[in-house]
Scaffold this active site. Sequence first.
Site, PDB file in Angstrom:
ATOM      1  N   HIS A 276      22.979  25.826 -12.734  1.00 54.41           N
ATOM      2  CA  HIS A 276      22.473  24.906 -13.517  1.00 54.41           C
ATOM      3  C   HIS A 276      21.408  25.083 -14.391  1.00 54.41           C
ATOM      4  CE1 HIS A 276      18.889  23.413 -10.810  1.00 54.41           C
ATOM      5  NE2 HIS A 276      19.640  23.841 -10.056  1.00 54.41           N
ATOM      6  N   ASP A 288      14.660  27.859  -9.406  1.00 52.66           N
ATOM      7  CA  ASP A 288      15.679  26.872  -9.236  1.00 52.66           C
ATOM      8  C   ASP A 288      15.976  26.005 -10.833  1.00 52.66           C
ATOM      9  OD1 ASP A 288      17.244  24.952  -8.375  1.00 52.66           O
ATOM     10  OD2 ASP A 288      15.967  23.546  -7.610  1.00 52.66           O
ATOM     11  N   GLU A 320      21.915  18.951 -12.711  1.00 56.08           N
ATOM     12  CA  GLU A 320      22.227  18.899 -11.379  1.00 56.08           C
ATOM     13  C   GLU A 320      21.320  18.382 -10.554  1.00 56.08           C
ATOM     14  OE1 GLU A 320      22.123  21.246  -7.473  1.00 56.08           O
ATOM     15  OE2 GLU A 320      20.325  20.784  -8.993  1.00 56.08           O
ATOM     16  N   GLU A 321      19.884  18.131 -10.890  1.00 59.04           N
ATOM     17  CA  GLU A 321      19.097  17.686  -9.978  1.00 59.04           C
ATOM     18  C   GLU A 321      19.010  16.453  -9.919  1.00 59.04           C
ATOM     19  OE1 GLU A 321      17.143  19.723  -8.476  1.00 59.04           O
ATOM     20  OE2 GLU A 321      16.834  21.633  -9.525  1.00 59.04           O
ATOM     21  N   ASP A 349      22.966  29.236  -7.366  1.00 59.98           N
ATOM     22  CA  ASP A 349      21.786  28.368  -7.575  1.00 59.98           C
ATOM     23  C   ASP A 349      20.563  29.050  -6.691  1.00 59.98           C
ATOM     24  OD1 ASP A 349      20.272  26.185  -7.925  1.00 59.98           O
ATOM     25  OD2 ASP A 349      21.322  24.514  -6.944  1.00 59.98           O
ATOM     26  N   HIS A 443      10.946  23.041  -6.384  1.00 59.09           N
ATOM     27  CA  HIS A 443      10.768  21.766  -7.014  1.00 59.09           C
ATOM     28  C   HIS A 443       9.104  21.166  -7.409  1.00 59.09           C
ATOM     29  CE1 HIS A 443      14.852  19.904  -6.259  1.00 59.09           C
ATOM     30  NE2 HIS A 443      14.875  21.009  -7.056  1.00 59.09           N
TER      31      HIS A 443
HETATM   32 ZN   LIG Z   1      19.170  24.159  -8.083  1.00 59.66          ZN
END
Ligand SMILES: [Zn+2]
Length: 502
Positions: A276, A288, A320-321, A349, A443
């Site tokens: 992604h 990520d 995606e998130e 991912d 994140h």
């Molecule tokens: Zn991811």
Amino acid sequence: MKYLLSLIHLTTLAASSAIQQPLNEVPHAQVPLSKKPLVSSTALQDHITSDNLLKRAKKLFDIAQLGVEEYNHPTRVIGSDGHRGTLDYIYSTLSELGDYYELSNQTFDAVVGNIFESRLVLGDGEPTSATPMSLTPPTKNKDAVFGPLVLVANEGCDASDYPSNTTGSIALIKRGVCAFGDKSAAAGKAGAIAAVVFNSEKGSLSGTLGEPSQYHVATFGLSNEDAQPFIRKLIDGKLIPSSAYIDSIVHKAPTTNIIAQTKGGDQDNCVMLGGHSDSVAEGPGINDDGTGSLSLLEVASHLVKYSVENCVRFAWWAGEEEGLLGSDYYVSQLSEKENLKIRLFMDYDMMASPNYAYQVYNATNALNPTGSEELRDLYTEFYKSHGQNYTFIPFDGRSDYDAFIKHGIPGGGIATGAEGIKTKQEVELFGGVAGQWYDPCYHQLCDTVDNCNLDAWEVNTKLIAHSVATYAVSFKGFPKRTGVSSTAGVEKSLYHGPKLVM
Ligand SMILES: [Zn+2]
Ligand SMILES: *[C@@H]1O[C@H](CO)[C@@H](O)[C@H](O)[C@H]1NC(C)=O
Ligand SMILES: *[C@@H]1O[C@H](CO)[C@@H](O)[C@H](O)[C@H]1NC(C)=O
Ligand SMILES: *[C@@H]1O[C@H](CO)[C@@H](O)[C@H](O)[C@H]1NC(C)=O
Ligand SMILES: *[C@@H]1O[C@H](CO)[C@@H](O)[C@H](O)[C@H]1NC(C)=O
């Protein structure tokens, strides 16, 4: 440019014992491809170096800086300049490879939410530690609303669970059985002015309402510990006057998936893989999923030196998130005929978590489209043959494979771990630190270049090269597609993307 140089090189080699022909007399379309050697796993793997990956990661971090003006920190979240810059980088890198790939942009409307402020006060105490659910609508007029707290029966999945005095109240609902979005809509239909879902397990509860509904009301998640005293009072028949406030917006904004497919190879039998292109708003998302996206770009850049028997289709998903928006949209737009051309989908991912484990999705044929298990076994064989250990992790809907397996396409993938905690036993298998997250910057703002473990990234990018080369050469022994329906995901999973939905 690179393509032209290698074309000249190969043509010269091939013609060296024959009479040299001027290059411009070589028929352009057929000769170059047929002169390229058939790809092999070892050849493709040999091109992969952590130096090249690191260069790309640094470039991606510079791109994430484009997000600073609007977000005050680097980010590549959809809708940001950091994400637009990422798309430009992927597209232009592929364009520079010449005409080996057919490139396409697939633009779609993504649902995006922003929560500016929120507060939940139960009784006359302090505000609770409740967290608003992602994609929650605001409270009425983005103002505080006031009403009694009302306990909903069971899990609040049926209209009959809501007492008639839910109208004008703040509904308190237990987690479980159905999705948070279903509970929020049921509360809204029953006339609640806000909803609070309390956890059925230990710990705080944050999740997403998912696809917006006109019936959704402003919704919070609350820990079980914090909810219990209020539940006891309600059962005792006490009145708990309460207030809820959420200032948020949910809107649609266009974003883009990028697809690159080899022009060579059997166009009716494709191996597909994806990562992604977006990050969360909180940070630059270099692990990520900068790592997966860049691994794909690196493999795609080297594949052009070879010919393929089966077509290879790379995808860089957006959104995606926000809940697998890009991959969901892509699969939803496939006709049955196009769906059946995809022999399998491989998800990449988070390839380089700093406190990594080599994690293989436990995608078995018992629960997923046939072929998923053959792919899983390809991964485990790879790690074994490279003298590495691996663990199986649940194949539970947390990344972009979800839509594929729900539409009959075999799927699988690998990862190196997110917010899970590394065990002592895993330290024996992989090194690292027990009791810490696999990715302590998951994140967050600190998901920078320094957050990536280059050794793991190189091993996993070689694995990606191996998976591409293996199926680009042959699907011998790999199960044929049977249909576009699937029982995968019939049993509801807790995730659809990174956030809890249930
Ligand atoms: Zn991811
Ligand atoms: C596809 O999207 C990329 C990235 O935004 C952009 O640079 C490129 O011009 C687009 N190409 C086409 C044909 O629309
Ligand atoms: C709402 O109704 C339920 C059941 O009918 C009752 O137990 C509860 O006390 C009522 N709550 C309020 C705030 O009126
Ligand atoms: C993998 O999934 C199968 C069910 O499909 C299950 O029986 C098995 O225990 C799982 N293995 C691990 C290690 O989780
Ligand atoms: C794999 O795990 C074993 C312990 O089970 C360990 O001795 C070995 O060093 C590990 N291999 C690697 C490459 O880390």
